[in-house]
Structures are given as structure tokens and as C-alpha cells.
Design a protein around this motif. Structure first.
Motif, PDB file in Angstrom:
ATOM      1  N   VAL A   3       3.327  -2.276  10.074  1.00 47.43           N
ATOM      2  CA  VAL A   3       3.404  -1.733   8.879  1.00 47.43           C
ATOM      3  C   VAL A   3       5.201  -1.408   8.733  1.00 47.43           C
ATOM      4  N   THR A   4       5.731  -1.802   7.620  1.00 49.10           N
ATOM      5  CA  THR A   4       7.152  -1.499   7.375  1.00 49.10           C
ATOM      6  C   THR A   4       7.283  -0.355   6.383  1.00 49.10           C
ATOM      7  N   PHE A   5       8.189   0.618   6.888  1.00 43.56           N
ATOM      8  CA  PHE A   5       8.329   1.814   6.000  1.00 43.56           C
ATOM      9  C   PHE A   5       9.525   1.770   5.227  1.00 43.56           C
ATOM     10  N   PRO A   6       9.645   2.425   4.180  1.00 45.50           N
ATOM     11  CA  PRO A   6      10.755   2.737   3.285  1.00 45.50           C
ATOM     12  C   PRO A   6      11.867   3.580   4.281  1.00 45.50           C
ATOM     13  N   LYS A   7      13.079   3.645   3.672  1.00 40.19           N
ATOM     14  CA  LYS A   7      13.921   4.227   4.400  1.00 40.19           C
ATOM     15  C   LYS A   7      13.811   6.005   3.682  1.00 40.19           C
ATOM     16  N   GLY A   8      14.351   6.718   4.746  1.00 39.67           N
ATOM     17  CA  GLY A   8      14.485   8.236   4.320  1.00 39.67           C
ATOM     18  C   GLY A   8      13.245   8.872   4.442  1.00 39.67           C
ATOM     19  N   ALA A  61       0.816  -1.092  -0.022  1.00 35.71           N
ATOM     20  CA  ALA A  61       0.039  -0.019   0.020  1.00 35.71           C
ATOM     21  C   ALA A  61       0.655   0.975  -0.082  1.00 35.71           C
ATOM     22  N   SER A  62       0.131   2.519   0.071  1.00 40.45           N
ATOM     23  CA  SER A  62       1.042   3.756   0.287  1.00 40.45           C
ATOM     24  C   SER A  62       0.464   4.312   1.444  1.00 40.45           C
ATOM     25  N   ILE A  63       1.571   5.209   1.918  1.00 43.00           N
ATOM     26  CA  ILE A  63       1.343   6.185   3.223  1.00 43.00           C
ATOM     27  C   ILE A  63       0.251   7.076   2.918  1.00 43.00           C
ATOM     28  N   GLY A  64      -0.950   6.965   3.715  1.00 40.50           N
ATOM     29  CA  GLY A  64      -2.109   7.747   3.464  1.00 40.50           C
ATOM     30  C   GLY A  64      -3.364   6.982   3.112  1.00 40.50           C
ATOM     31  N   ASP A  65      -3.107   5.605   2.666  1.00 41.46           N
ATOM     32  CA  ASP A  65      -4.108   4.864   2.134  1.00 41.46           C
ATOM     33  C   ASP A  65      -4.943   4.340   3.534  1.00 41.46           C
ATOM     34  N   HIS A  66      -6.247   4.379   3.527  1.00 42.06           N
ATOM     35  CA  HIS A  66      -7.212   3.583   4.512  1.00 42.06           C
ATOM     36  C   HIS A  66      -7.445   2.061   3.950  1.00 42.06           C
ATOM     37  N   LEU A  67      -7.120   1.190   4.887  1.00 40.46           N
ATOM     38  CA  LEU A  67      -7.321  -0.062   4.459  1.00 40.46           C
ATOM     39  C   LEU A  67      -8.238  -0.852   5.275  1.00 40.46           C
ATOM     40  N   TYR A  68      -9.159  -1.323   4.845  1.00 43.94           N
ATOM     41  CA  TYR A  68     -10.383  -2.062   5.536  1.00 43.94           C
ATOM     42  C   TYR A  68     -10.178  -3.695   5.137  1.00 43.94           C
ATOM     43  N   TRP A  69     -10.501  -4.398   6.225  1.00 47.89           N
ATOM     44  CA  TRP A  69     -10.920  -5.628   6.096  1.00 47.89           C
ATOM     45  C   TRP A  69     -12.300  -5.933   6.949  1.00 47.89           C
ATOM     46  N   SER A  70     -12.609  -7.056   6.761  1.00 43.87           N
ATOM     47  CA  SER A  70     -13.770  -7.545   7.938  1.00 43.87           C
ATOM     48  C   SER A  70     -13.550  -8.977   7.924  1.00 43.87           C
ATOM     49  N   PHE A  71     -14.075  -9.541   9.202  1.00 46.15           N
ATOM     50  CA  PHE A  71     -14.211 -10.579   9.810  1.00 46.15           C
ATOM     51  C   PHE A  71     -15.624 -11.026  10.486  1.00 46.15           C
ATOM     52  N   PRO A  72     -16.158 -12.260  10.560  1.00 47.96           N
ATOM     53  CA  PRO A  72     -17.223 -12.720  11.377  1.00 47.96           C
ATOM     54  C   PRO A  72     -16.672 -12.951  12.794  1.00 47.96           C
ATOM     55  N   ASP A  89       9.352   7.194  15.410  1.00 45.72           N
ATOM     56  CA  ASP A  89      10.049   8.525  14.683  1.00 45.72           C
ATOM     57  C   ASP A  89      10.460   8.329  13.427  1.00 45.72           C
ATOM     58  N   ALA A  90      11.140   8.985  12.817  1.00 44.81           N
ATOM     59  CA  ALA A  90      11.620   9.025  11.302  1.00 44.81           C
ATOM     60  C   ALA A  90      12.573   7.982  11.026  1.00 44.81           C
ATOM     61  N   LYS A  91      13.365   7.543  12.020  1.00 45.61           N
ATOM     62  CA  LYS A  91      14.439   6.594  11.956  1.00 45.61           C
ATOM     63  C   LYS A  91      13.806   5.060  11.873  1.00 45.61           C
ATOM     64  N   ALA A  92      12.672   4.964  12.753  1.00 43.60           N
ATOM     65  CA  ALA A  92      12.142   3.691  12.726  1.00 43.60           C
ATOM     66  C   ALA A  92      11.714   2.988  11.380  1.00 43.60           C
ATOM     67  N   THR A  93      12.072   1.576  11.301  1.00 43.64           N
ATOM     68  CA  THR A  93      11.654   1.101   9.863  1.00 43.64           C
ATOM     69  C   THR A  93      10.276   0.263   9.861  1.00 43.64           C
ATOM     70  N   SER A  94       9.788   0.332  11.110  1.00 41.97           N
ATOM     71  CA  SER A  94       8.390  -0.434  11.112  1.00 41.97           C
ATOM     72  C   SER A  94       7.582  -0.005  12.362  1.00 41.97           C
TER      73      SER A  94
END
Length: 260
Positions: A85-90, A61-72, A121-126
Motif C-alpha cells: 500500500v503506497t501512501f500520499p505525503k502529509g 482506493a482510499s484509506i478506510g476502504d475494505h477491498l476484497y478479492w477471491s481466488f480458487p 509511522d506517519a513518515k512512511a510512504t508505503s
């Protein structure tokens, strides 16, 4: 004698210690063996991607997306949602993420444990998010927000971040697990039907409805020349009659008597 008294007391204390263990001591949910991974997510409540407990989710996905799942969920179950959530560097700054859970009436459900809204923070990768729901009840009062059987919707989104980071690619791993299942208990009531969100609120008529030929034959030919008597025609006719009566009455009151 003392030894005989201390042994039952020690057994009771041990049993009490087990009963008083915090909820965090429960093992985290794991993917079900042979479960098919899900690699997509919905973008709203109406098209939330259906999943089941123990079914792993892995989406790009992309940062800013709203992701939805449903379960019973059924009565007596306790569910736990874990997401990473795993981020890119920089990245340019810190960001705050949140995981929200809604029931079939789109009522936001409270979490009893887990990092529901963490900030990294900005240095975190996930970032790791979690939410442990309350036990699903077989019924509840209409004014309460207690979790009831039905379909639940999970929403993962970012609520605070620097604007330059919008649109950056991310990897999302999510797992919904059932950490307890006590079954339906005698709670003096039972929900008539599970709370399922209505994703098909209306239908669109693409075709013209067929006309009954017999109805056309039975119609009055004179009625075809007359307009349909709608509310506008009725009030226009009433207004015309009142205007005529008012004109006649005004003429009778204002006219001068004839002189002989």
C-alpha cells in the motif's frame, strides 16, 4: 576407511540441511507471464473480484476502504499473498493495516508467515503486507478450521489510523502466488464439493406468476363466496364453540329451579 564412512554421512547431512530450510527460503511468487492485470476490487464478500494465482492486482482506493478479492485453491497447494500500500505525503499519524484470508465458509485462515498486521509511522510512504497460508487439505473434520479446496477471499483494510487521514488516496498492489503444489495426497478422504461462498442466496420474483386457466374453471363457485380457512378462522370458530358450551353450562348451573 574413515573417508568412506564420512562421505555418506556428509551426504546425509547435506540432504537434511536442505530439508530443514525454513519456509522463508522459498522464492516469493512472481506474476505469471501474460497474465492480465486486475484494476478493481470488491467491497464485500458478495462482490469480491475474482483473480487467479499469478495475476497482478493494481487498484486506486482510499484509506478506510475494505477491498476484497477471491481466488480458487485445490488440495496440496500452498498460497502466499503479498500486498503493498503506497501512501500520499502529509499523513497525520501512524496506521495499522491487515490482510485477512477466509475460506468458502468465511472462516478466517491462519497465516504461517508474513507481516499480516504491520504498523507504520506517519513518515512512511508505503507498507508491505504478507500472508502464507497452510497447505490445502483434501478433507478435514467438520469441527476443524483446516484449509479445504474451494474459493478463498482476501480482505485488505486499515484497522487503526488517525481520523483526519480517512479518505486519502492510496495505491494498492497485490499478488496471490502458489509457492508449492504437492497435489492431492492419500489423506483417507476427499471433500465432496469445493467450499464456494454462496453469493446468490435468493432470487427476487419481479413478475406475477401465471395463473392456470383450467384450475379456475374446475373451482367450486360456492367456494368463491367463502373465506380462506386459515389458522385465525379455525381458532376463532373453536373459541366460539367453547364460549357457547360454557354459556349453556353456566346457565344450567346458576338458574333457580321453578316453584310449583
Amino acid at each position: 576407511m574413515r573417508t568412506a564412512l564420512f562421505r555418506p554421512l556428509a551426504a546425509l547431512l547435506a540432504a537434511g540441511g536442505v530439508a530443514l530450510l525454513p519456509a522463508t527460503a522459498v522464492a516469493a511468487p512472481t506474476p505469471s507471464p501474460g497474465a492480465t492485470p486486475v484494476n478493481r476490487a470488491g467491497t464485500s464478500f458478495l462482490n469480491a473480484t475474482p483473480i487467479t494465482a499469478g495475476q497482478p492486482v493494481r487498484v486506486d482506493a482510499s484509506i478506510g476502504d475494505h477491498l476484497y478479492w477471491s481466488f480458487p485453491a485445490t488440495a496440496g497447494q500452498v498460497h502466499e499473498i503479498n500486498a503493498t500500500v503506497t501512501f500520499p505525503k502529509g499523513r497525520s499519524g501512524a496506521s495499522t493495516w491487515t490482510v485477512d484470508v477466509f475460506d468458502g465458509l468465511r472462516r478466517r485462515q491462519a497465516c504461517t508467515a508474513g507481516a499480516q498486521t504491520p504498523t507504520v509511522d506517519a513518515k512512511a510512504t508505503s507498507v508491505a503486507l504478507g500472508c502464507t497460508l497452510r497447505e490445502v487439505r483434501p478433507w478435514a473434520e467438520p469441527w476443524s478450521a483446516d484449509p479445504l479446496p474451494g474459493t478463498y477471499v482476501v480482505r485488505l483494510s486499515v484497522i487503526d489510523l488517525p481520523e483526519p487521514d480517512l479518505g486519502a488516496p492510496i495505491d494498492v498492489d497485490l499478488l496471490v502466488g502458489t509457492i508449492a503444489d504437492r497435489g492431492a495426497s492419500a489423506d483417507d478422504g476427499e471433500l465432496a464439493a469445493p467450499l464456494v461462498p454462496n453469493t446468490k442466496a435468493g432470487t427476487v420474483l419481479n413478475a406475477v406468476p401465471p395463473v392456470d386457466p383450467e384450475a379456475d374453471e374446475e373451482g367450486d363457485p360456492l367456494a368463491d363466496w367463502l373465506p380462506d380457512l386459515g389458522s385465525r378462522w379455525v381458532w376463532t370458530g373453536i373459541g366460539g364453540v367453547l364460549a357457547a358450551v360454557a354459556g349453556v353450562a353456566g346457565f344450567a348451573m346458576t338458574r333457580r329451579p321453578r316453584r310449583r
